[in-house]
Design a protein around this motif. Structure first.
Motif, PDB file in Angstrom:
ATOM      1  N   UNK A 178       0.884  -1.033   0.134  1.00 41.78           N
ATOM      2  CA  UNK A 178       0.035  -0.130   0.123  1.00 41.78           C
ATOM      3  C   UNK A 178       0.837   1.240  -0.013  1.00 41.78           C
ATOM      4  N   UNK A 179       0.852   2.048  -1.203  1.00 44.54           N
ATOM      5  CA  UNK A 179       1.536   3.244  -1.257  1.00 44.54           C
ATOM      6  C   UNK A 179       2.921   2.995  -2.303  1.00 44.54           C
ATOM      7  N   UNK A 180       3.080   3.769  -2.875  1.00 36.57           N
ATOM      8  CA  UNK A 180       4.616   3.693  -3.903  1.00 36.57           C
ATOM      9  C   UNK A 180       5.365   4.526  -3.412  1.00 36.57           C
ATOM     10  N   UNK A 181       5.466   5.134  -2.135  1.00 44.56           N
ATOM     11  CA  UNK A 181       6.619   6.114  -1.636  1.00 44.56           C
ATOM     12  C   UNK A 181       7.787   5.308  -1.741  1.00 44.56           C
ATOM     13  N   UNK A 206       1.907  -2.751  -6.321  1.00 48.69           N
ATOM     14  CA  UNK A 206       1.520  -1.543  -5.398  1.00 48.69           C
ATOM     15  C   UNK A 206       0.588  -0.878  -5.725  1.00 48.69           C
ATOM     16  N   UNK A 207      -0.339  -0.395  -4.606  1.00 50.86           N
ATOM     17  CA  UNK A 207      -1.649   0.173  -4.869  1.00 50.86           C
ATOM     18  C   UNK A 207      -0.896   1.773  -4.267  1.00 50.86           C
ATOM     19  N   UNK A 208      -1.254   2.506  -5.403  1.00 50.56           N
ATOM     20  CA  UNK A 208      -0.910   4.103  -5.089  1.00 50.56           C
ATOM     21  C   UNK A 208      -2.023   4.927  -5.621  1.00 50.56           C
ATOM     22  N   UNK A 209      -2.392   5.886  -4.881  1.00 46.11           N
ATOM     23  CA  UNK A 209      -3.489   6.797  -5.304  1.00 46.11           C
ATOM     24  C   UNK A 209      -2.926   7.857  -5.986  1.00 46.11           C
ATOM     25  N   UNK A 210      -1.898   8.370  -5.976  1.00 46.35           N
ATOM     26  CA  UNK A 210      -1.207   9.416  -6.748  1.00 46.35           C
ATOM     27  C   UNK A 210      -0.691   9.010  -8.178  1.00 46.35           C
ATOM     28  N   UNK A 211      -1.580   9.498  -9.015  1.00 41.51           N
ATOM     29  CA  UNK A 211      -1.051   9.163 -10.498  1.00 41.51           C
ATOM     30  C   UNK A 211       0.269   9.645 -10.992  1.00 41.51           C
ATOM     31  N   UNK A 212       0.859  10.539 -10.323  1.00 44.54           N
ATOM     32  CA  UNK A 212       2.378  10.903 -10.592  1.00 44.54           C
ATOM     33  C   UNK A 212       3.252   9.919 -10.168  1.00 44.54           C
ATOM     34  N   UNK A 213       2.878   9.001  -9.026  1.00 42.14           N
ATOM     35  CA  UNK A 213       3.776   7.897  -8.669  1.00 42.14           C
ATOM     36  C   UNK A 213       3.599   6.640  -9.348  1.00 42.14           C
ATOM     37  N   UNK A 214       2.715   6.415 -10.164  1.00 40.41           N
ATOM     38  CA  UNK A 214       2.221   5.140 -10.798  1.00 40.41           C
ATOM     39  C   UNK A 214       3.114   5.282 -11.850  1.00 40.41           C
ATOM     40  N   UNK A 215       4.047   4.094 -12.071  1.00 37.59           N
ATOM     41  CA  UNK A 215       4.913   3.636 -13.086  1.00 37.59           C
ATOM     42  C   UNK A 215       4.255   2.766 -13.740  1.00 37.59           C
ATOM     43  N   UNK A 249       1.900  -1.719 -10.829  1.00 44.16           N
ATOM     44  CA  UNK A 249       1.250  -0.610 -10.029  1.00 44.16           C
ATOM     45  C   UNK A 249      -0.366  -0.678 -10.139  1.00 44.16           C
ATOM     46  N   UNK A 250      -0.960  -0.492  -9.362  1.00 39.21           N
ATOM     47  CA  UNK A 250      -2.799  -0.054  -9.668  1.00 39.21           C
ATOM     48  C   UNK A 250      -2.985   1.250  -9.001  1.00 39.21           C
ATOM     49  N   UNK A 251      -3.477   1.926  -9.784  1.00 37.46           N
ATOM     50  CA  UNK A 251      -3.811   3.357  -9.352  1.00 37.46           C
ATOM     51  C   UNK A 251      -5.243   3.122  -8.438  1.00 37.46           C
ATOM     52  N   UNK A 252      -5.364   3.803  -7.431  1.00 37.42           N
ATOM     53  CA  UNK A 252      -6.391   3.742  -6.532  1.00 37.42           C
ATOM     54  C   UNK A 252      -6.022   3.796  -5.201  1.00 37.42           C
TER      55      UNK A 252
END
Length: 64
Positions: free
Chosen positions: A23-26, A45-54, A59-62
């Motif tokens: 949870x989180x792509x930081x 990786x579940x990432x809500x910030x579209x700028x961090x999604x590679x 990655x899963x955006x959400x």
């Protein structure tokens, strides 16, 4: 030891060590992903910030 007693009370059976969700792509999420990759464990990786999604298929955006 207290860990076996904790496991006996709260464990949910065998863990599936072949798949993981982060949870989180930081910084910490990416470091965790790198460690899993070295161990050949599949992860997402579940990432809500579209700028961090590679766009590498992990990655899963959400939001979690």
């Amino acid at each position: 030891m207290w860990i076996p007693a904790f496991d006996a009370e709260y464990a949910v059976g065998q863990l599936d060590a072949r798949h993981a969700v982060i949870i989180g792509g930081g910084r910490v999420g990416r470091a965790t992903a790198a460690a899993l990759k070295r161990r050949r464990i599949n992860y997402r990786i579940v990432e809500p910030d579209p700028e961090r999604v590679r766009d590498d298929g992990h990655y899963l955006h959400g939001g979690g």
